[in-house]
Design an enzyme around this catalytic site. Structure first.
Site, mmCIF file in Angstrom:
data_model
loop_
_atom_site.group_PDB
_atom_site.id
_atom_site.type_symbol
_atom_site.label_atom_id
_atom_site.label_comp_id
_atom_site.label_asym_id
_atom_site.label_seq_id
_atom_site.Cartn_x
_atom_site.Cartn_y
_atom_site.Cartn_z
ATOM 1 N N ARG A 60 30.471 33.019 20.915
ATOM 2 C CA ARG A 60 31.501 33.059 21.975
ATOM 3 C C ARG A 60 32.500 34.183 21.735
ATOM 4 N NH1 ARG A 60 36.024 30.302 21.844
ATOM 5 N NH2 ARG A 60 35.165 28.551 20.699
ATOM 6 N N TYR A 113 35.214 38.293 48.351
ATOM 7 C CA TYR A 113 34.174 37.291 48.098
ATOM 8 C C TYR A 113 34.790 35.896 48.258
ATOM 9 C CZ TYR A 113 30.292 35.052 45.707
ATOM 10 O OH TYR A 113 29.234 34.268 45.391
ATOM 11 N N ASP A 185 37.261 44.601 42.484
ATOM 12 C CA ASP A 185 35.920 44.020 42.393
ATOM 13 C C ASP A 185 34.971 45.107 42.885
ATOM 14 O OD1 ASP A 185 33.473 42.786 42.890
ATOM 15 O OD2 ASP A 185 34.368 40.872 43.451
ATOM 16 N N LYS A 210 24.378 41.084 40.951
ATOM 17 C CA LYS A 210 24.022 41.896 42.110
ATOM 18 C C LYS A 210 23.351 43.202 41.671
ATOM 19 C CE LYS A 210 25.975 38.364 43.959
ATOM 20 N NZ LYS A 210 27.392 38.308 44.299
HETATM 21 C C1 LIG Z 1 28.495 37.480 44.033
HETATM 22 C C2 LIG Z 1 29.864 38.054 43.976
HETATM 23 C C3 LIG Z 1 30.845 37.507 43.129
HETATM 24 C C4 LIG Z 1 30.594 36.282 42.254
HETATM 25 O O1 LIG Z 1 29.586 36.501 41.333
HETATM 26 P P1 LIG Z 1 28.656 35.313 40.745
HETATM 27 O O2 LIG Z 1 27.814 36.032 39.762
HETATM 28 O O3 LIG Z 1 27.908 34.733 41.896
HETATM 29 O O4 LIG Z 1 29.565 34.309 40.130
HETATM 30 C C5 LIG Z 1 32.083 38.127 43.090
HETATM 31 N N1 LIG Z 1 32.358 39.200 43.881
HETATM 32 C C6 LIG Z 1 31.447 39.718 44.715
HETATM 33 C C7 LIG Z 1 31.809 40.899 45.545
HETATM 34 C C8 LIG Z 1 30.168 39.178 44.793
HETATM 35 O O5 LIG Z 1 29.273 39.703 45.635
#
Ligand SMILES: *Cc1c(COP(=O)(O)O)cnc(C)c1O
Length: 401
Positions: A60, A113, A185, A210
């Site tokens: 961790r 998101y 983000d 992603k």
């Molecule tokens: C999918 C996504 C998230 C969250 O990610 P997870 O891996 O599903 O927890 C946050 N921001 C954006 C822009 C996303 O597309």
């Protein structure tokens, strides 16, 4: 251990943080599947806890496989280091928890998101944190929403699913003028198309699920920052809250990362063709893609990003019923949420990813009932165009029987 920091991004995705294993010479970073690390002596253990010895203690807190991924992302984004997280939302949580306190205020993009917004509106509200959501594609909206207690400007660009693009340098200046930090983000762009730290952002996060992993087979997240003190603050919260990554997960993401440049290049070329096709099609009401001259922030996107990415939003003529028929009629594009995978995915945000938002908030954020989001993958563009074309024909048959 070559110095990779001066290499180009498409080289960094293959080599940054990824060196032959010092013990065996293994070219692929081994999966150090262990929860804990033996100390050779009590003094060594004590030195590791003091930070005087950089060796590992407990997964961790740090692990060689995870560290390889963190180094790669930090080099790609220009950060002082990075923190790998169990999911993208765990990365968001680390940022919020480390940077907000009781009474703090956040200014955020309205179309962020879904869970990134909901967690502020519900969970953080319980602790006295408030948030204002604005259309950040006009930086004046961000400036107007700032308050003396604003600690964080939280921006997603391009935003999901409207593809609105925010001026990151302008937002960094607004945040800093008010003593706040800017977090971006960067999931939709990937570090290959946008480097927010270079534009003045303080913190960058990704859902690794992603584009960066890119194979729709693992979830993950990451946070990076340029200022070492800020990174230390984030790291402390991240380790203690426990949303850290697993070594096997890190290895999968490292494997996906190696092809990021090739995938983004191909998916983006496909997306540019599909966006042009949709824009010229009378069955489509509107198209939003930063690579089209018709995009409201096309000029900004061209300046701020190395490319427009591979996600397109468009309106199907005939509203909700036609949009539903269109996505159900695709045979190649898979009806699924998520994006940035090697395979093309198509979804309907108003009834899926953004359905938890009340209708009024959804529509104010531009998420209309006719909106379909296509996350373009790496298939042959001719097959994708044929699939979209036949699905639109079915939708048109419903819209005008
Ligand atoms: C999918 C996504 C998230 C969250 O990610 P997870 O891996 O599903 O927890 C946050 N921001 C954006 C822009 C996303 O597309």
């Amino acid at each position: 251990m070559g110095d990779t920091t001066r290499h180009h991004p498409s080289t960094l995705v293959i080599h940054a943080g990824q060196h032959a294993d010092p013990h065996t010479g293994a070219v692929s970073v081994p999966i150090y599947q262990t929860s804990t690390f033996a100390f050779r002596s009590a003094d060594e253990g004590a030195a590791r806890f003091l930070g005087a010895d950089p060796g590992f203690i407990y997964t961790r807190l740090g692990n060689p496989t995870i560290q390889a991924l963190e180094t790669a992302i930090a080099e790609l984004e220009g950060g002082a280091g990075a923190l790998a997280a169990a999911t993208g939302m765990a990365a968001v949580q680390t940022v919020y928890f480390a940077l907000l306190e009781q009474g703090a205020h956040v200014v955020a993009t309205d179309a962020v998101y879904g869970p990134s917004r909901l967690v502020l509106e519900t969970e953080y509200r319980r602790f006295g944190v408030s948030a204002t959501f604005v259309d950040s594609s006009d930086a004046a909206n961000v400036a107007r929403a700032m308050r003396p207690e604003t600690r964080l400007v939280y921006v997603e660009s391009p935003a999901n699913p409207t593809m609105a693009v925010t001026d990151l340098a302008a937002c960094a200046k607004i945040a800093h003028d008010h003593g706040a930090l800017l977090c971006v983000d960067n999931t939709f762009a990937s570090p290959l198309l946008q480097r927010p730290l270079d534009l003045g952002a303080d913190v960058v996060l990704h859902s690794l699920t992603k584009f960066i992993n890119g194979h729709s087979d693992v979830v993950g997240g990451v946070v990076t920052a340029r200022d070492p003190e800020l990174l230390t603050r984030l790291r402390k919260v991240h380790r203690n809250l426990g949303g850290t990554m697993d070594p096997h997960q890190a290895w999968l993401v490292l494997r996906g990362l190696k092809s990021l440049a090739l995938r983004v290049e191909r998916a983006q070329a496909n997306a540019q063709r599909i966006a042009a096709f949709l824009e010229a099609d009378p069955r489509v009401a509107w198209v939003r893609y930063p690579g089209l001259a018709s995009h409201p922030q096309h000029e900004l996107a061209s300046r701020q990003m190395a490319g427009p990415g591979a996600v397109i939003s468009f309106g199907v003529r005939g509203g909700f019923a036609a949009a539903k028929t269109m996505i159900e009629s695709c045979r190649l594009a898979t009806l699924a949420v998520s994006l940035g995978g090697i395979e093309t995915l198509i979804e309907h945000p108003a009834s899926m990813t953004h359905s938890a938002l009340p209708r009024a908030e959804r529509e104010a954020a531009g998420i209309t009932d006719d909106l379909v989001r296509i996350a373009v993958g790496c298939e042959d563009e001719r097959d994708l165009l044929a699939d979209v074309d036949q699905a639109l024909a079915r939708a048109a048959a419903i819209a005008a029987p």
